[in-house]
Motif scaffolding. Structure first.
Motif, PDB file in Angstrom:
ATOM      1  N   ALA A  16       0.831  -1.205   0.000  1.00  0.00           N
ATOM      2  CA  ALA A  16       0.000   0.000   0.000  1.00  0.00           C
ATOM      3  C   ALA A  16       0.863   1.251   0.000  1.00  0.00           C
ATOM      4  CB  ALA A  16      -0.939  -0.012   1.209  1.00  0.00           C
ATOM      5  N   ALA A  17       1.882   1.274   0.828  1.00  0.00           N
ATOM      6  CA  ALA A  17       2.764   2.444   0.907  1.00  0.00           C
ATOM      7  C   ALA A  17       3.499   2.657  -0.407  1.00  0.00           C
ATOM      8  CB  ALA A  17       3.766   2.267   2.054  1.00  0.00           C
ATOM      9  N   LEU A  18       3.934   1.581  -1.032  1.00  0.00           N
ATOM     10  CA  LEU A  18       4.681   1.658  -2.285  1.00  0.00           C
ATOM     11  C   LEU A  18       3.858   2.326  -3.386  1.00  0.00           C
ATOM     12  CD1 LEU A  18       7.327   0.852  -3.715  1.00  0.00           C
ATOM     13  CD2 LEU A  18       6.257  -1.345  -4.229  1.00  0.00           C
ATOM     14  N   PHE A  19       2.558   2.048  -3.398  1.00  0.00           N
ATOM     15  CA  PHE A  19       1.695   2.579  -4.446  1.00  0.00           C
ATOM     16  C   PHE A  19       0.810   3.735  -3.985  1.00  0.00           C
ATOM     17  CE2 PHE A  19       2.828  -1.630  -5.997  1.00  0.00           C
ATOM     18  CZ  PHE A  19       3.249  -1.307  -7.272  1.00  0.00           C
ATOM     19  N   GLY A  20       1.035   4.232  -2.780  1.00  0.00           N
ATOM     20  CA  GLY A  20       0.280   5.373  -2.282  1.00  0.00           C
ATOM     21  C   GLY A  20      -1.178   5.053  -2.018  1.00  0.00           C
ATOM     22  N   LEU A  21      -1.453   3.841  -1.568  1.00  0.00           N
ATOM     23  CA  LEU A  21      -2.828   3.413  -1.299  1.00  0.00           C
ATOM     24  C   LEU A  21      -3.116   3.464   0.194  1.00  0.00           C
ATOM     25  CD1 LEU A  21      -2.739   0.270  -3.600  1.00  0.00           C
ATOM     26  CD2 LEU A  21      -3.731   2.497  -4.153  1.00  0.00           C
ATOM     27  N   ALA A  35      -3.701   1.976   3.474  1.00  0.00           N
ATOM     28  CA  ALA A  35      -3.323   0.667   4.017  1.00  0.00           C
ATOM     29  C   ALA A  35      -4.522  -0.086   4.573  1.00  0.00           C
ATOM     30  CB  ALA A  35      -2.253   0.829   5.086  1.00  0.00           C
ATOM     31  N   ASP A  36      -5.434   0.604   5.255  1.00  0.00           N
ATOM     32  CA  ASP A  36      -6.601  -0.070   5.812  1.00  0.00           C
ATOM     33  C   ASP A  36      -7.464  -0.683   4.709  1.00  0.00           C
ATOM     34  OD1 ASP A  36      -6.029   0.412   8.503  1.00  0.00           O
ATOM     35  OD2 ASP A  36      -6.950   2.406   8.414  1.00  0.00           O
ATOM     36  N   GLU A  37      -7.673   0.063   3.630  1.00  0.00           N
ATOM     37  CA  GLU A  37      -8.485  -0.452   2.524  1.00  0.00           C
ATOM     38  C   GLU A  37      -7.814  -1.651   1.858  1.00  0.00           C
ATOM     39  OE1 GLU A  37      -9.301   2.782  -0.133  1.00  0.00           O
ATOM     40  OE2 GLU A  37     -10.566   3.818   1.327  1.00  0.00           O
ATOM     41  N   VAL A  38      -6.501  -1.597   1.718  1.00  0.00           N
ATOM     42  CA  VAL A  38      -5.774  -2.705   1.098  1.00  0.00           C
ATOM     43  C   VAL A  38      -5.815  -3.935   2.004  1.00  0.00           C
ATOM     44  CG1 VAL A  38      -3.534  -3.463   0.206  1.00  0.00           C
ATOM     45  CG2 VAL A  38      -4.327  -1.151  -0.252  1.00  0.00           C
ATOM     46  N   LEU A  39      -5.682  -3.748   3.306  1.00  0.00           N
ATOM     47  CA  LEU A  39      -5.780  -4.874   4.235  1.00  0.00           C
ATOM     48  C   LEU A  39      -7.159  -5.512   4.180  1.00  0.00           C
ATOM     49  CD1 LEU A  39      -3.779  -3.380   7.214  1.00  0.00           C
ATOM     50  CD2 LEU A  39      -3.175  -5.463   5.942  1.00  0.00           C
ATOM     51  N   VAL A  40      -8.203  -4.704   4.069  1.00  0.00           N
ATOM     52  CA  VAL A  40      -9.570  -5.232   3.939  1.00  0.00           C
ATOM     53  C   VAL A  40      -9.692  -6.008   2.631  1.00  0.00           C
ATOM     54  CG1 VAL A  40     -12.003  -4.601   3.629  1.00  0.00           C
ATOM     55  CG2 VAL A  40     -10.655  -3.511   5.429  1.00  0.00           C
ATOM     56  N   ALA A  41      -9.186  -5.426   1.529  1.00  0.00           N
ATOM     57  CA  ALA A  41      -9.265  -6.085   0.224  1.00  0.00           C
ATOM     58  C   ALA A  41      -8.505  -7.408   0.217  1.00  0.00           C
ATOM     59  CB  ALA A  41      -8.720  -5.159  -0.861  1.00  0.00           C
ATOM     60  N   ALA A  42      -7.417  -7.475   0.969  1.00  0.00           N
ATOM     61  CA  ALA A  42      -6.620  -8.700   1.036  1.00  0.00           C
ATOM     62  C   ALA A  42      -7.233  -9.724   1.998  1.00  0.00           C
ATOM     63  CB  ALA A  42      -5.194  -8.367   1.468  1.00  0.00           C
ATOM     64  N   GLY A  43      -8.297  -9.323   2.696  1.00  0.00           N
ATOM     65  CA  GLY A  43      -8.950 -10.229   3.628  1.00  0.00           C
ATOM     66  C   GLY A  43      -8.221 -10.371   4.953  1.00  0.00           C
TER      67      GLY A  43
END
Length: 118
Positions: free
Chosen positions: A37-42, A44-52
């Motif tokens: 998430a940090a690498l792509f400026g996303l 982190a909470d949303e990416v963790l949710v998307a990753a399950g």
């Protein structure tokens, strides 16, 4: 950025990236997902949710489920995640989507006007 570079930056093996892309596995380490998430400026909470890896919560007034995707987008997403689709096909789909997004962006800014009409 290629798979090897992404893997190096995340501190994981390149084959892990390939397994994620093919859907054979999912990220298991929240620290790797946060680094992604940090690498792509996303977010982190949303990416963790998307990753399950984290249970998602919806902001007030927002639906708990996303609206259904257009059927054409479902087909495109299926091809992008299919282990049987070639890298060339996936690259063509991504390039086409980038072109269409750029075209829509330029049109919204008023730069996509037909010059012949003037």
């Amino acid at each position: 950025m290629n798979k090897s570079e992404l893997a190096r930056r995340l501190g994981i093996d390149r084959t892990t990236i390939i397994r994620w892309e093919s859907g054979r596995s999912r990220p298991e380490d929240p620290a790797v997902v946060e680094a992604f998430a940090a690498l792509f400026g996303l977010n982190a909470d949303e990416v963790l949710v998307a990753a399950g890896l984290r249970v998602g919560t919806s902001p007030p007034g927002r639906s708990t489920s996303d609206p259904p995707l257009d059927p054409d987008m479902v087909i495109i997403m299926r091809r992008l995640t299919s282990p049987t689709a070639s890298e060339a096909e996936k690259a063509t789909i991504r390039a086409t989507l980038r072109y269409l997004a750029d075209l829509a962006d330029r049109t919204e800014r008023g730069e996509g006007q037909d010059r012949r009409a003037s």
